[in-house]
Enzyme design. Structure first.
Site, PDB file in Angstrom:
ATOM      1  CE  LYS A  39       0.881   1.142   4.574  1.00 21.89           C
ATOM      2  NZ  LYS A  39       1.644   2.288   5.066  1.00 21.89           N
ATOM      3  CG  MET A  89      11.012  -7.060   5.550  1.00 22.22           C
ATOM      4  SD  MET A  89      10.627  -8.294   6.765  1.00 22.22           S
ATOM      5  CE  MET A  89      11.849  -8.012   7.983  1.00 22.22           C
ATOM      6  N   GLY A  90       9.713  -2.878   6.761  1.00 21.59           N
ATOM      7  CA  GLY A  90       9.795  -1.628   7.514  1.00 21.59           C
ATOM      8  C   GLY A  90       9.901  -0.429   6.597  1.00 21.59           C
ATOM      9  N   GLY A 115       3.709  -1.506   4.082  1.00 19.65           N
ATOM     10  CA  GLY A 115       2.744  -2.415   4.704  1.00 19.65           C
ATOM     11  C   GLY A 115       2.900  -3.898   4.428  1.00 19.65           C
ATOM     12  N   GLY A 116       4.107  -4.349   4.096  1.00 22.19           N
ATOM     13  CA  GLY A 116       4.296  -5.766   3.754  1.00 22.19           C
ATOM     14  C   GLY A 116       3.831  -6.723   4.855  1.00 22.19           C
ATOM     15  CB  SER A 145       0.030  -6.730   2.774  1.00 27.05           C
ATOM     16  OG  SER A 145      -0.690  -7.166   1.645  1.00 27.05           O
ATOM     17  CG  ASP A 157      -0.999   0.333   8.281  1.00 30.78           C
ATOM     18  OD1 ASP A 157      -1.769   1.228   8.674  1.00 30.78           O
ATOM     19  OD2 ASP A 157       0.181   0.543   7.964  1.00 30.78           O
TER      20      ASP A 157
HETATM   21  C1  LIG Z   1       2.199   4.930  10.032  1.00 32.70           C
HETATM   22  C2  LIG Z   1       1.407   3.860   9.371  1.00 32.70           C
HETATM   23  C3  LIG Z   1       0.435   4.489   8.369  1.00 32.70           C
HETATM   24  O1  LIG Z   1      -0.138   3.548   7.520  1.00 32.70           O
HETATM   25  O2  LIG Z   1       2.126   2.919   8.588  1.00 32.70           O
HETATM   26  P1  LIG Z   1       3.597   2.341   8.436  1.00 32.70           P
HETATM   27  O3  LIG Z   1       4.578   3.435   8.177  1.00 32.70           O
HETATM   28  O4  LIG Z   1       3.934   1.558   9.679  1.00 32.70           O
HETATM   29  O5  LIG Z   1       3.460   1.420   7.268  1.00 32.70           O
HETATM   30  C4  LIG Z   1       0.599   3.048  10.415  1.00 32.70           C
HETATM   31  O6  LIG Z   1      -0.417   3.806  11.006  1.00 32.70           O
HETATM   32  C5  LIG Z   1       1.417   2.410  11.489  1.00 32.70           C
HETATM   33  O7  LIG Z   1       0.659   1.400  12.013  1.00 32.70           O
HETATM   34  P2  LIG Z   1       1.350   0.043  12.516  1.00 32.70           P
HETATM   35  O8  LIG Z   1       2.332  -0.435  11.494  1.00 32.70           O
HETATM   36  O9  LIG Z   1       0.277  -0.890  12.928  1.00 32.70           O
HETATM   37  O10 LIG Z   1       2.124   0.559  13.691  1.00 32.70           O
HETATM   38  P3  LIG Z   1       2.808  -0.322  14.838  1.00 32.70           P
HETATM   39  O11 LIG Z   1       3.991  -1.021  14.270  1.00 32.70           O
HETATM   40  O12 LIG Z   1       1.749  -1.087  15.539  1.00 32.70           O
HETATM   41  O13 LIG Z   1       3.264   0.883  15.791  1.00 32.70           O
HETATM   42  C6  LIG Z   1       4.544   1.104  16.232  1.00 32.70           C
HETATM   43  C7  LIG Z   1       4.467   2.213  17.235  1.00 32.70           C
HETATM   44  O14 LIG Z   1       4.129   3.455  16.587  1.00 32.70           O
HETATM   45  C8  LIG Z   1       3.290   4.249  17.400  1.00 32.70           C
HETATM   46  N1  LIG Z   1       2.018   4.523  16.720  1.00 32.70           N
HETATM   47  C9  LIG Z   1       1.578   3.754  15.689  1.00 32.70           C
HETATM   48  C10 LIG Z   1       0.398   4.051  15.049  1.00 32.70           C
HETATM   49  C11 LIG Z   1      -0.348   5.157  15.505  1.00 32.70           C
HETATM   50  N2  LIG Z   1      -1.509   5.504  14.924  1.00 32.70           N
HETATM   51  N3  LIG Z   1       0.103   5.919  16.519  1.00 32.70           N
HETATM   52  C12 LIG Z   1       1.271   5.628  17.129  1.00 32.70           C
HETATM   53  O15 LIG Z   1       1.660   6.328  18.053  1.00 32.70           O
HETATM   54  C13 LIG Z   1       3.094   3.470  18.693  1.00 32.70           C
HETATM   55  O16 LIG Z   1       4.052   3.907  19.603  1.00 32.70           O
HETATM   56  C14 LIG Z   1       3.401   2.040  18.296  1.00 32.70           C
HETATM   57  O17 LIG Z   1       3.872   1.273  19.367  1.00 32.70           O
HETATM   58  N1  LIG Z   2       5.518 -11.317   7.549  1.00 29.78           N
HETATM   59  C1  LIG Z   2       6.196 -10.215   7.880  1.00 29.78           C
HETATM   60  N2  LIG Z   2       6.677  -9.417   6.931  1.00 29.78           N
HETATM   61  C2  LIG Z   2       7.343  -8.283   7.251  1.00 29.78           C
HETATM   62  N3  LIG Z   2       7.598  -7.886   8.498  1.00 29.78           N
HETATM   63  C3  LIG Z   2       7.163  -8.643   9.494  1.00 29.78           C
HETATM   64  C4  LIG Z   2       6.438  -9.838   9.225  1.00 29.78           C
HETATM   65  N4  LIG Z   2       6.131 -10.377  10.412  1.00 29.78           N
HETATM   66  C5  LIG Z   2       6.630  -9.570  11.360  1.00 29.78           C
HETATM   67  N5  LIG Z   2       7.253  -8.519  10.823  1.00 29.78           N
HETATM   68  C6  LIG Z   2       7.889  -7.402  11.580  1.00 29.78           C
HETATM   69  O1  LIG Z   2       7.157  -6.182  11.271  1.00 29.78           O
HETATM   70  C7  LIG Z   2       8.059  -5.104  11.011  1.00 29.78           C
HETATM   71  C8  LIG Z   2       7.382  -4.087  10.069  1.00 29.78           C
HETATM   72  O2  LIG Z   2       7.194  -4.687   8.848  1.00 29.78           O
HETATM   73  P1  LIG Z   2       6.516  -4.051   7.560  1.00 29.78           P
HETATM   74  O3  LIG Z   2       5.059  -4.321   7.559  1.00 29.78           O
HETATM   75  O4  LIG Z   2       7.284  -4.550   6.395  1.00 29.78           O
HETATM   76  O5  LIG Z   2       6.759  -2.500   7.714  1.00 29.78           O
HETATM   77  P2  LIG Z   2       5.875  -1.230   7.406  1.00 29.78           P
HETATM   78  O6  LIG Z   2       4.641  -1.334   8.277  1.00 29.78           O
HETATM   79  O7  LIG Z   2       6.750  -0.063   7.767  1.00 29.78           O
HETATM   80  O8  LIG Z   2       5.576  -1.269   5.958  1.00 29.78           O
HETATM   81  C9  LIG Z   2       9.296  -5.791  10.443  1.00 29.78           C
HETATM   82  O9  LIG Z   2      10.457  -5.063  10.693  1.00 29.78           O
HETATM   83  C10 LIG Z   2       9.334  -7.138  11.179  1.00 29.78           C
HETATM   84  O10 LIG Z   2      10.080  -7.064  12.360  1.00 29.78           O
END
Ligand SMILES: C[C@@](CO)(OP(=O)(O)O)[C@H](O)COP(=O)(O)OP(=O)(O)OC[C@H]1O[C@@H](n2ccc(N)nc2=O)[C@H](O)[C@@H]1O
Ligand SMILES: Nc1ncnc2c1ncn2[C@@H]1O[C@H](COP(=O)(O)OP(=O)(O)O)[C@@H](O)[C@H]1O
Length: 289
Positions: free
Chosen positions: A17, A101-102, A106-107, A110, A142
């Site tokens: 995404k 990853m990371g 959203g891998g 997803s 997500d």
């Molecule tokens: C920012 C977004 C936007 O799509 O995406 P990514 O960059 O991760 O893909 C998401 O809201 C990410 O959501 P998600 O991926 O579930 O976050 P998590 O790993 O659970 O959160 C890691 C940490 O970020 C903080 N966190 C996360 C989401 C949120 N709305 N508020 C927060 O403060 C919290 O401290 C949490 O412990």
């Molecule tokens: N199947 C998986 N694929 C990717 N990451 C995973 C998975 N299972 C656990 N994780 C953990 O989730 C973290 C965030 O992964 P990812 O979804 O790729 O990042 P983001 O949400 O930033 O796109 C990774 O660094 C890893 O430690």
């Protein structure tokens, strides 16, 4: 070479995404942040293979470096569905990991959603989309949008979804070689948390930004430099909390041309934005068979 054996009973995609914009409105008492964000899927992602097991075991045969088996979101999603449905069945699972990853695409989320939908299909647990989205939210903010499979304006921590119809341009996604910690970005004192809420209608007319971008640019020079580079060709923006950045193009050729001009130190891929995720398109095709 795919990591999925040809005897897998069900093979499904787990698309990436983009957050086309991401506004931070405030912080809740539990520390989580209230957001407004626009999600669109990409026609590019991981792939998962599933086969039934009669003994109730969940076995992921393709480990990810640094992620223990039981912490993998795929295994956690499978176990959550077993608990919720009471099924006695298990699964062999294979992951062909293609997404960085990371990266903010959203891998992991997803993969979790594809596991919920794939095993619900294979186990015939028939929990329904609402219950699966609810289960998904317990795994990550997500996950629900991937379970629903429709491009959406998201509010709350990302769980309140309004489906939207967006243009479907081609995106060039560049992958700065650095791991951005979502928790660090959300924990930064300099993050602005007071963007006024907007209506989805005004957003669709254009605009929006990513409030996390200034923090990530300041803390991660790799991302700042990649933005400077990509901005020479197209207006570039961060997705989620990064590290990936993207720009949009009217057709694939234009995106490919820019991709060819990026240095080898900045990997990238080109994919089309889609309002219905390729997971859902595949599941719809299966249902018609
Ligand atoms: C920012 C977004 C936007 O799509 O995406 P990514 O960059 O991760 O893909 C998401 O809201 C990410 O959501 P998600 O991926 O579930 O976050 P998590 O790993 O659970 O959160 C890691 C940490 O970020 C903080 N966190 C996360 C989401 C949120 N709305 N508020 C927060 O403060 C919290 O401290 C949490 O412990
Ligand atoms: N199947 C998986 N694929 C990717 N990451 C995973 C998975 N299972 C656990 N994780 C953990 O989730 C973290 C965030 O992964 P990812 O979804 O790729 O990042 P983001 O949400 O930033 O796109 C990774 O660094 C890893 O430690």
């Amino acid at each position: 070479m795919t990591a999925i054996p040809s005897h897998a009973e069900l093979i499904l995609p787990a698309p990436a995404k983009l957050n086309l914009m991401l506004h931070i409105l405030g912080r809740r008492a539990d520390g989580y942040h209230e957001l407004q964000t626009l999600f669109q899927f990409l026609d590019h992602g991981d792939e998962l293979g599933f086969s039934l097991r009669q003994d109730g075991e969940i076995r992921l045969h393709t480990p990810i470096d640094g992620v223990p088996h039981d912490s993998n979101l795929i295994v956690r999603a499978a176990k959550r569905l077993q608990e919720a449905s009471g099924t006695q069945l298990g699964a062999d699972i294979w992951l062909d990991k293609r997404l960085p990853m990371g990266g903010g695409i959203g891998g992991g989320s997803s993969d979790a959603a594809t596991t919920l939908l794939g095993l619900d299909h294979l186990w015939q647990t028939q929990l329904g989309e609402d219950r699966l989205a609810e289960l998904g939210l317990t795994l990550g903010a997500d996950v629900p949008v991937f379970v629903r499979g429709r491009a959406a304006f998201a509010e709350g921590v990302g769980e309140r979804l309004t489906p939207v119809e967006l243009d479907e341009p081609w995106f060039l996604v560049a992958v700065p070689q650095v791991f951005v910690s979502t928790a660090e970005v959300f924990g930064s004192p300099e993050l602005t948390r007071d963007t006024p809420p907007i209506k989805v209608r005004s957003l669709l007319a254009g605009g929006g930004r990513n409030d996390c971008q200034p923090v990530v640019e300041k803390r991660y020079p790799e991302v700042r430099n990649a933005l400077i580079l990509l901005n020479k060709f197209v207006s570039a923006r961060l997705t989620g909390t990064g590290a990936c950045i993207f720009g949009s193009f009217p057709n694939r050729d234009d995106a490919d041309k820019v991709a060819r001009q990026l240095p080898g130190t900045l990997p990238s891929f080109v994919a089309q934005g889609r309002n219905i995720s390729m997971l859902h398109r595949r599941l719809q095709a299966l249902a018609k068979k």
